[in-house]
Design a protein around this motif. Structure first.
Motif, PDB file in Angstrom:
ATOM      1  N   GLN A 134       0.841  -1.198   0.000  1.00 42.75           N
ATOM      2  CA  GLN A 134       0.000   0.000   0.000  1.00 42.75           C
ATOM      3  C   GLN A 134       0.877   1.249   0.000  1.00 42.75           C
ATOM      4  O   GLN A 134       1.800   1.382   0.803  1.00 42.75           O
ATOM      5  CB  GLN A 134      -0.944   0.035   1.208  1.00 42.75           C
ATOM      6  CG  GLN A 134      -1.911   1.218   1.166  1.00 42.75           C
ATOM      7  CD  GLN A 134      -3.130   1.038   2.037  1.00 42.75           C
ATOM      8  OE1 GLN A 134      -3.321  -0.011   2.642  1.00 42.75           O
ATOM      9  NE2 GLN A 134      -3.974   2.049   2.101  1.00 42.75           N
ATOM     10  N   ALA A 138      -2.679   6.257   1.445  1.00 42.61           N
ATOM     11  CA  ALA A 138      -3.484   6.048   2.651  1.00 42.61           C
ATOM     12  C   ALA A 138      -4.084   7.387   3.067  1.00 42.61           C
ATOM     13  O   ALA A 138      -4.751   8.039   2.279  1.00 42.61           O
ATOM     14  CB  ALA A 138      -2.632   5.424   3.755  1.00 42.61           C
ATOM     15  N   GLN A 185      -7.693   6.505   2.619  1.00 42.44           N
ATOM     16  CA  GLN A 185      -7.937   5.231   3.300  1.00 42.44           C
ATOM     17  C   GLN A 185      -9.030   5.377   4.352  1.00 42.44           C
ATOM     18  O   GLN A 185      -9.834   4.453   4.558  1.00 42.44           O
ATOM     19  CB  GLN A 185      -6.651   4.729   3.952  1.00 42.44           C
ATOM     20  CG  GLN A 185      -6.800   3.379   4.649  1.00 42.44           C
ATOM     21  CD  GLN A 185      -7.240   2.283   3.702  1.00 42.44           C
ATOM     22  OE1 GLN A 185      -6.673   2.123   2.620  1.00 42.44           O
ATOM     23  NE2 GLN A 185      -8.260   1.513   4.093  1.00 42.44           N
ATOM     24  N   GLU A 186      -9.088   6.524   5.017  1.00 48.64           N
ATOM     25  CA  GLU A 186     -10.154   6.765   5.995  1.00 48.64           C
ATOM     26  C   GLU A 186     -11.521   6.697   5.328  1.00 48.64           C
ATOM     27  O   GLU A 186     -12.478   6.144   5.889  1.00 48.64           O
ATOM     28  CB  GLU A 186      -9.946   8.129   6.659  1.00 48.64           C
ATOM     29  CG  GLU A 186     -10.991   8.450   7.709  1.00 48.64           C
ATOM     30  CD  GLU A 186     -10.843   9.841   8.304  1.00 48.64           C
ATOM     31  OE1 GLU A 186     -11.813  10.330   8.904  1.00 48.64           O
ATOM     32  OE2 GLU A 186      -9.761  10.445   8.145  1.00 48.64           O
ATOM     33  N   VAL A 240     -12.285   4.925   2.672  1.00 48.60           N
ATOM     34  CA  VAL A 240     -12.540   3.508   2.401  1.00 48.60           C
ATOM     35  C   VAL A 240     -12.972   2.794   3.677  1.00 48.60           C
ATOM     36  O   VAL A 240     -13.930   2.008   3.683  1.00 48.60           O
ATOM     37  CB  VAL A 240     -11.293   2.838   1.786  1.00 48.60           C
ATOM     38  CG1 VAL A 240     -11.512   1.328   1.636  1.00 48.60           C
ATOM     39  CG2 VAL A 240     -10.967   3.460   0.440  1.00 48.60           C
ATOM     40  N   ASP A 241     -12.272   3.060   4.784  1.00 46.08           N
ATOM     41  CA  ASP A 241     -12.613   2.430   6.058  1.00 46.08           C
ATOM     42  C   ASP A 241     -14.044   2.757   6.476  1.00 46.08           C
ATOM     43  O   ASP A 241     -14.792   1.879   6.941  1.00 46.08           O
ATOM     44  CB  ASP A 241     -11.647   2.890   7.153  1.00 46.08           C
ATOM     45  CG  ASP A 241     -10.220   2.371   6.951  1.00 46.08           C
ATOM     46  OD1 ASP A 241     -10.047   1.397   6.189  1.00 46.08           O
ATOM     47  OD2 ASP A 241      -9.301   2.953   7.548  1.00 46.08           O
ATOM     48  N   ARG A 242     -14.417   4.013   6.323  1.00 49.45           N
ATOM     49  CA  ARG A 242     -15.768   4.418   6.736  1.00 49.45           C
ATOM     50  C   ARG A 242     -16.825   3.862   5.789  1.00 49.45           C
ATOM     51  O   ARG A 242     -17.933   3.533   6.209  1.00 49.45           O
ATOM     52  CB  ARG A 242     -15.836   5.941   6.856  1.00 49.45           C
ATOM     53  CG  ARG A 242     -14.990   6.438   8.032  1.00 49.45           C
ATOM     54  CD  ARG A 242     -15.010   7.937   8.228  1.00 49.45           C
ATOM     55  NE  ARG A 242     -16.325   8.436   8.617  1.00 49.45           N
ATOM     56  CZ  ARG A 242     -16.527   9.638   9.149  1.00 49.45           C
ATOM     57  NH1 ARG A 242     -15.486  10.457   9.357  1.00 49.45           N
ATOM     58  NH2 ARG A 242     -17.733  10.055   9.463  1.00 49.45           N
ATOM     59  N   GLN A 270     -16.502   0.962   4.310  1.00 49.77           N
ATOM     60  CA  GLN A 270     -16.592  -0.433   4.733  1.00 49.77           C
ATOM     61  C   GLN A 270     -17.488  -0.579   5.965  1.00 49.77           C
ATOM     62  O   GLN A 270     -18.306  -1.512   6.041  1.00 49.77           O
ATOM     63  CB  GLN A 270     -15.201  -0.988   5.052  1.00 49.77           C
ATOM     64  CG  GLN A 270     -14.390  -1.375   3.835  1.00 49.77           C
ATOM     65  CD  GLN A 270     -13.147  -2.152   4.216  1.00 49.77           C
ATOM     66  OE1 GLN A 270     -12.078  -1.573   4.393  1.00 49.77           O
ATOM     67  NE2 GLN A 270     -13.282  -3.462   4.347  1.00 49.77           N
ATOM     68  N   ALA A 271     -17.337   0.337   6.915  1.00 44.95           N
ATOM     69  CA  ALA A 271     -18.161   0.280   8.124  1.00 44.95           C
ATOM     70  C   ALA A 271     -19.641   0.451   7.798  1.00 44.95           C
ATOM     71  O   ALA A 271     -20.508  -0.075   8.514  1.00 44.95           O
ATOM     72  CB  ALA A 271     -17.707   1.360   9.111  1.00 44.95           C
ATOM     73  N   GLY A 295     -13.694  -2.894   0.581  1.00 36.68           N
ATOM     74  CA  GLY A 295     -12.292  -2.542   0.774  1.00 36.68           C
ATOM     75  C   GLY A 295     -11.489  -2.844  -0.476  1.00 36.68           C
ATOM     76  O   GLY A 295     -12.023  -2.899  -1.584  1.00 36.68           O
ATOM     77  N   HIS A 296     -10.205  -3.059  -0.307  1.00 33.97           N
ATOM     78  CA  HIS A 296      -9.319  -3.327  -1.435  1.00 33.97           C
ATOM     79  C   HIS A 296      -9.391  -4.814  -1.792  1.00 33.97           C
ATOM     80  O   HIS A 296      -9.147  -5.674  -0.944  1.00 33.97           O
ATOM     81  CB  HIS A 296      -7.885  -2.944  -1.087  1.00 33.97           C
ATOM     82  CG  HIS A 296      -7.751  -1.564  -0.514  1.00 33.97           C
ATOM     83  ND1 HIS A 296      -8.199  -0.444  -1.182  1.00 33.97           N
ATOM     84  CD2 HIS A 296      -7.241  -1.117   0.668  1.00 33.97           C
ATOM     85  CE1 HIS A 296      -7.947   0.631  -0.446  1.00 33.97           C
ATOM     86  NE2 HIS A 296      -7.378   0.248   0.675  1.00 33.97           N
ATOM     87  N   THR A 340     -10.692  -0.930  -5.712  1.00 31.58           N
ATOM     88  CA  THR A 340     -11.514  -0.645  -4.534  1.00 31.58           C
ATOM     89  C   THR A 340     -12.926  -0.264  -4.954  1.00 31.58           C
ATOM     90  O   THR A 340     -13.200   0.902  -5.260  1.00 31.58           O
ATOM     91  CB  THR A 340     -10.877   0.491  -3.702  1.00 31.58           C
ATOM     92  OG1 THR A 340      -9.488   0.206  -3.485  1.00 31.58           O
ATOM     93  CG2 THR A 340     -11.588   0.642  -2.361  1.00 31.58           C
TER      94      THR A 340
END
Length: 447
Positions: free
Chosen positions: A63, A66, A70-71, A73-75, A77-78, A84-85, A97
């Motif tokens: 990677q 970020a 990336q934040e 993507v994380d949110r 996903q939540a 995700g990736h 992604t």
């Protein structure tokens, strides 16, 4: 009556670069305003259905992007709006992604509000007022009438270098020899696709697909991307200057995003050319959809579910900046002392005239550095660029134009703009080491 708004940082253009720039500027402590011409955010990722995001990683899976990207993507996903990736099953890059664009539109507004950013939608910057080499204000056209916005620093994330162009900063367009740009594409979605049938056909007919397709791994991988069906496409003989089928799966289980139309020879900064491109692109969508239904396994019951609100644009104007990223910087994986972002996406030039795509890979550790100097114009002392319109050659733009790279340069531009505004200095005077430290503290990968 002409309204007047005063702030510290103005970000023009609410695509992936502009969103990340505005969030970064707001979090850095500057009063920040984001201007977007549509009634929603996301830029090409939403308005033109550019999907999925490619890529946060090198070809080896390391990677290199970020931070705020990336934040997001994380949110997502939540919120169950992204897996995700995931592995790229056409094999052009290591990961892609997927994301749900409607959730993305809502999430990023929440994040902007959390960062204290003021948002102006349905607003179009049509004039820049300068004093010498300094931008004093921009004028916005809106349903409320003209609005003048004064600020200390400005960030151009329009994709087309509109702000730089209107301010008088030097800009470039297309190839050096003829100014021709990469083609435009009208993307569309189809539902009712039997992806299991598609995957089975790929496993049984590997020679009909892209040479890097990980066919041996397909039984154990979720299908994310398909590049090939060369025989089917050649037999169809459609009047579209393209050499293959390309689509990506999702967000739903029976859904694909089709990236196959190709509109060449038109200028994305010329309104008459854009008008013609929209007409051609939408006619091509109907042709491609008919072909896929009649010719491709798994598409027998598929139908168009969505077409882009506008045609997708890969290349128009870009900054002629203090440094122009070159193809050798990319392919040799060069490092830069003033690095503010990295990328692992290869050179990917959709030919302005012919059918093909020119690809070139990155040496070294599989990533290259993007210098801070590519965000800075040769003149205009309080302007930065982020995203598709940073300073590059035509060839290097073929990697920096991808959404994760745009997110990374956007975060850098927004952070630099805010640090400059808060300190009362120009972005050119900003201590690069201090900028790099702030970016690293905020999760950006610079090493």
């Amino acid at each position: 009556m002409n309204q007047v708004i005063e702030t510290d940082v103005v970000v023009v253009g609410g695509g992936p670069a502009g969103i990340n720039a505005a969030i970064a500027a707001g979090r850095t402590g500057a009063r920040t305003l984001l201007i977007e011409r549509y009634g929603f955010l996301g830029g090409m990722s939403t308005v033109a259905l550019v999907y999925p995001w490619m890529t946060f990683h090198t070809m080896e899976g390391k990677q290199v992007i970020a931070g705020i990207a990336q934040e997001i993507v994380d949110r997502l996903q939540a919120l169950k709006a992204s897996p995700g990736h995931v592995r790229d099953t056409c094999g052009f890059v290591h990961t892609i992604t997927p994301f749900h664009p409607e959730v993305y539109k809502v999430l990023v507004i929440d994040m902007l509000k959390e960062a204290g950013v003021k948002l102006l939608l349905h607003s179009f910057v049509d004039e820049v007022k300068t004093n010498g080499d300094h931008i004093e204000s921009v004028r916005v056209s809106s349903k409320s009438g003209p609005i003048t916005i004064q600020a200390k620093t400005f960030v151009d994330t329009t994709g087309d270098a509109d702000l730089a162009y209107l301010s008088g900063a030097p800009v470039l367009q297309g190839r050096e020899a003829d100014r021709l740009t990469q083609p435009m594409t009208m993307k569309f979605r189809m539902r009712g696709v039997n992806l299991n049938a598609v995957k089975q056909y790929m496993i049984e007919h590997a020679d009909e697909f892209y040479r890097k397709t990980p066919v041996s791994e397909l039984p154990n991988l979720p299908l994310s991307a398909v590049q090939g069906f060369y025989k089917h496409w050649k037999e169809a003989n459609l009047p579209i200057n393209r050499d293959q089928v390309l689509f990506f799966t999702g967000p739903e289980e029976d859904e694909v995003l089709v990236n196959m139309t190709r509109v060449q020879g038109l200028d994305g900064t010329d309104v008459e050319h854009l008008t013609e491109a929209e007409e051609i692109g939408r006619k091509q969508v109907l042709m491609v959809a008919d072909f896929m239904r009649s010719s491709l396994p798994g598409f027998e019951k598929a139908s168009i579910s969505q077409v882009g609100a506008q045609i997708g644009i890969r290349e128009t104007r870009r900054l002629d900046g203090q440094y122009s990223l070159q193809i050798e910087d990319v392919t040799e994986g060069r490092r830069a002392a003033d690095v503010i972002a990295r990328s692992g996406y290869p050179i990917d030039i959709h030919d302005p005239k012919s059918k093909g795509v020119t690809a070139a890979w990155i040496a070294g550790d599989g990533a290259y550095d993007i210098p801070y100097r590519t965000l800075l114009p040769k003149r205009i002392d309080n302007l930065l660029a982020g995203g598709r319109c940073i300073s590059t050659s035509h060839e290097a733009l073929a990697t920096t134009r991808l959404s994760p790279s745009c997110m990374a340069t956007g975060q850098a531009a927004g952070t630099a703009a805010a640090m400059s505004a808060v300190s009362g200095i120009s972005p050119q005077e900003l201590d690069t080491a201090a900028l790099q430290q702030r970016l690293a503290n905020d999760g950006a990968i610079l090493k």
